[in-house]
Write an enzyme that holds these catalytic residues in place. Structure first.
Site, mmCIF file in Angstrom:
data_model
loop_
_atom_site.group_PDB
_atom_site.id
_atom_site.type_symbol
_atom_site.label_atom_id
_atom_site.label_comp_id
_atom_site.label_asym_id
_atom_site.label_seq_id
_atom_site.Cartn_x
_atom_site.Cartn_y
_atom_site.Cartn_z
ATOM 1 N N CYS A 16 -14.093 4.484 -28.331
ATOM 2 C CA CYS A 16 -15.357 5.222 -28.438
ATOM 3 C C CYS A 16 -16.015 5.418 -27.079
ATOM 4 C CB CYS A 16 -16.285 4.480 -29.378
ATOM 5 S SG CYS A 16 -15.486 4.197 -30.944
ATOM 6 N N GLU A 17 -15.361 6.131 -26.191
ATOM 7 C CA GLU A 17 -15.905 6.484 -24.881
ATOM 8 C C GLU A 17 -15.268 7.812 -24.485
ATOM 9 O OE1 GLU A 17 -16.981 4.114 -22.018
ATOM 10 O OE2 GLU A 17 -16.922 2.227 -23.133
ATOM 11 N N PRO B 19 4.421 -5.221 -0.797
ATOM 12 C CA PRO B 19 4.339 -4.058 -1.685
ATOM 13 C C PRO B 19 4.166 -4.486 -3.147
ATOM 14 C CG PRO B 19 6.624 -4.465 -1.056
ATOM 15 C CD PRO B 19 5.798 -5.501 -0.355
ATOM 16 N N GLY B 20 3.323 -3.762 -3.845
ATOM 17 C CA GLY B 20 3.147 -4.004 -5.274
ATOM 18 C C GLY B 20 3.495 -2.743 -6.038
ATOM 19 N N GLY C 240 0.752 -1.245 0.000
ATOM 20 C CA GLY C 240 0.000 0.000 0.000
ATOM 21 C C GLY C 240 0.778 1.287 0.000
ATOM 22 N N ARG D 266 -6.109 3.284 -15.644
ATOM 23 C CA ARG D 266 -6.068 4.014 -14.371
ATOM 24 C C ARG D 266 -6.693 5.412 -14.433
ATOM 25 N NH1 ARG D 266 -2.175 5.363 -11.953
ATOM 26 N NH2 ARG D 266 -2.976 4.968 -9.880
HETATM 27 C C1 LIG Z 1 -3.210 -5.082 -3.752
HETATM 28 C C2 LIG Z 1 -2.676 -5.698 -2.527
HETATM 29 C C3 LIG Z 1 -1.361 -5.449 -2.140
HETATM 30 C C4 LIG Z 1 -0.458 -4.485 -2.868
HETATM 31 O O1 LIG Z 1 -0.854 -3.168 -2.751
HETATM 32 P P1 LIG Z 1 0.084 -2.014 -3.352
HETATM 33 O O2 LIG Z 1 -0.659 -0.777 -3.114
HETATM 34 O O3 LIG Z 1 0.243 -2.325 -4.795
HETATM 35 O O4 LIG Z 1 1.367 -2.066 -2.627
HETATM 36 C C5 LIG Z 1 -0.877 -6.115 -1.032
HETATM 37 N N1 LIG Z 1 -1.650 -6.973 -0.327
HETATM 38 C C6 LIG Z 1 -2.920 -7.239 -0.677
HETATM 39 C C7 LIG Z 1 -3.715 -8.190 0.123
HETATM 40 C C8 LIG Z 1 -3.480 -6.607 -1.782
HETATM 41 O O5 LIG Z 1 -4.745 -6.864 -2.112
#
Ligand SMILES: *Cc1c(COP(=O)(O)O)cnc(C)c1O
Length: 421
Positions: free
Chosen positions: A346-347, A276-277, A239, A314
């Site tokens: 087309c949006e 983290p993603g 997050g 996004r």
């Molecule tokens: C999406 C998600 C993440 C990653 O969130 P980021 O904002 O991309 O870091 C981590 N844990 C869970 C359970 C998620 O659903």
């Protein structure tokens, strides 16, 4: 920091000119930087140095196997949220004991696959799910390692569509019911309760919501231990946000986040897991697109590009901002101009930016969307029968297409015509 920088007025991905990739693979395409992925992973890994920990990359942000292999080679675990992601992680060579399974709707089949293929833990999100994991584990004669995802009811102060830690969100069990739920879990012979999980949302730009949530997790750890549970692992979710707008205040750094984690939870001697993603992938990727037309509207100019909302959703979905820059840098002193930057779909929602001031462009010029590495390619669709755009991975002075653009035939031939037609 990332590795998409201008050199002598030309945008480079590490040591490769972006225009050279465009000439070879065509536009639009996603381009990732290996060095940026590695750097971001290491920032988290180092932020937790001195504590027993595992950084599990939330692969839903960008899940190409080449990316997974890059991170797994550095020791990353993976956070998966579907059977498909589990299969992808395994295909990329990630061992089961480094895969964490999250998500509110794990099916019996997915649970079965993970228990047979190997799993580090399930992050359980409800009591009915707990019952199913227990049942499948008993059928297989194994014990399923679990944490329970608690919903701490804190406001993540982020976009409503990516906030997950308030009581009205569908995620986890209310923290107020945790003792009851853990007691239930402990009574199920197919489960091994090992820890607590929490994830309050995405693109958080302050530490305070995390701190509030982790303080609640710390208290809960002590309570559950007093109840007799062997809480030894804390999964803190992902997050942490990234600076989408260069001009804005930067969100906290991983090192600050790590220090806060140690401060709030260090005394508990638990193994720490983080997921983290976005922060790992977001600034490790750009989307490159070509200008098709510049069209004069009544009171504005439209820059019509070959990338569209199906390629990068996004802006349409979260009103997200992406910096959009020319691949050939503007010459200093050149008068900037203002565009509404739109795709061909087309949006009206197929609008990437309104009233964006940037260097003047003409048809066939290339533009790059910064910070498109996370929740970009993975959320793409083939709306308007626009084939999924390629993904390219750069590594120093080399680059490789890691997912090629399908042909129209491949896309069309996925349909099957019933015999009565
Ligand atoms: C999406 C998600 C993440 C990653 O969130 P980021 O904002 O991309 O870091 C981590 N844990 C869970 C359970 C998620 O659903």
């Amino acid at each position: 920091m990332d590795h998409f920088l201008y050199r002598d007025g030309a945008l480079f991905a590490e040591d490769v000119p972006v225009a050279e990739i465009a000439a070879q693979v065509g536009t639009p395409f996603y381009c990732y930087s290996t060095a940026t992925f590695e750097r971001h992973f290491r920032l988290f890994d180092e932020a937790l140095e001195g504590t027993d920990h595992l950084v599990c990359y939330a692969m839903k942000a960008a899940s190409n196997q080449a990316i997974l292999k890059t991170l797994a080679a550095l020791g990353a675990g993976m956070d998966v949220v579907s059977g498909g992601e589990y299969a992808r992680a395994k295909a990329a060579g990630v061992p089961g004991d480094r895969i964490v399974f999250s998500g509110v709707g794990k099916t019996r089949e997915e649970i079965h696959t993970a228990l047979t293929g190997g799993i580090r833990q399930f992050n359980v999100e409800s009591e009915p799910e707990m019952e199913v994991i227990n049942a499948v584990a008993l059928e297989l004669g194994v014990k399923a390692p679990i944490t329970v995802r608690v919903n701490p009811d804190v406001d993540a102060k982020t976009h409503a569509k990516i906030a997950t830690g308030k009581s009205e969100n569908k995620f986890g069990i209310p923290i107020s019911r945790a003792r009851e739920v853990y007691a239930h879990a402990a009574s199920l012979p197919g489960l091994e309760v090992i820890g607590i999980d929490v994830h309050i949302g995405s693109q958080l730009t302050q530490l305070e919501p995390f701190r509030l949530a982790y303080q609640k997790v710390a208290e809960l750890t002590e309570t559950l231990r007093a109840d007799g549970h062997d809480i030894r692992r804390l999964d803190l979710g992902g997050g942490l946000g990234i600076p989408y707008e260069r001009s804005n205040d930067a969100p906290p750094l991983p090192v600050e986040y790590g220090a806060m984690v140690k401060e709030t939870l260090g005394h508990l001697n638990c193994e720490i897991e983080i997921e983290p993603g976005r922060l790992i992938a977001g600034n490790a990727g750009i989307m490159v697109s070509k200008v098709i037309y510049v069209k004069e509207g009544e009171d504005r100019q439209f820059m019509i590009i070959d990338g569209a909302m199906n390629d990068l959703i996004r802006p349409a979905m979260y009103e997200a901002h992406h910096d959009i820059i020319p691949v050939v840098e503007a010459t200093p002193g050149e008068e900037p101009t203002t565009y509404d930057i739109v795709g061909p779909v087309c949006e009206s929602g197929d609008t990437f930016a309104k009233g964006r001031t940037m260097a003047e462009v003409k048809p066939d010029d290339l533009v790059a969307f910064r910070s498109a590495g996370a929740y970009g390619a993975v959320m793409a669709s083939e709306y308007n029968t626009r084939p999924l755009i390629p993904e390219v991975l750069v590594h120093g002075d080399q680059f490789a297409v890691i997912r090629r653009r399908p042909t129209f035939e491949e896309v069309i031939n996925r349909d099957t015509i019933p015999e009565w037609l």
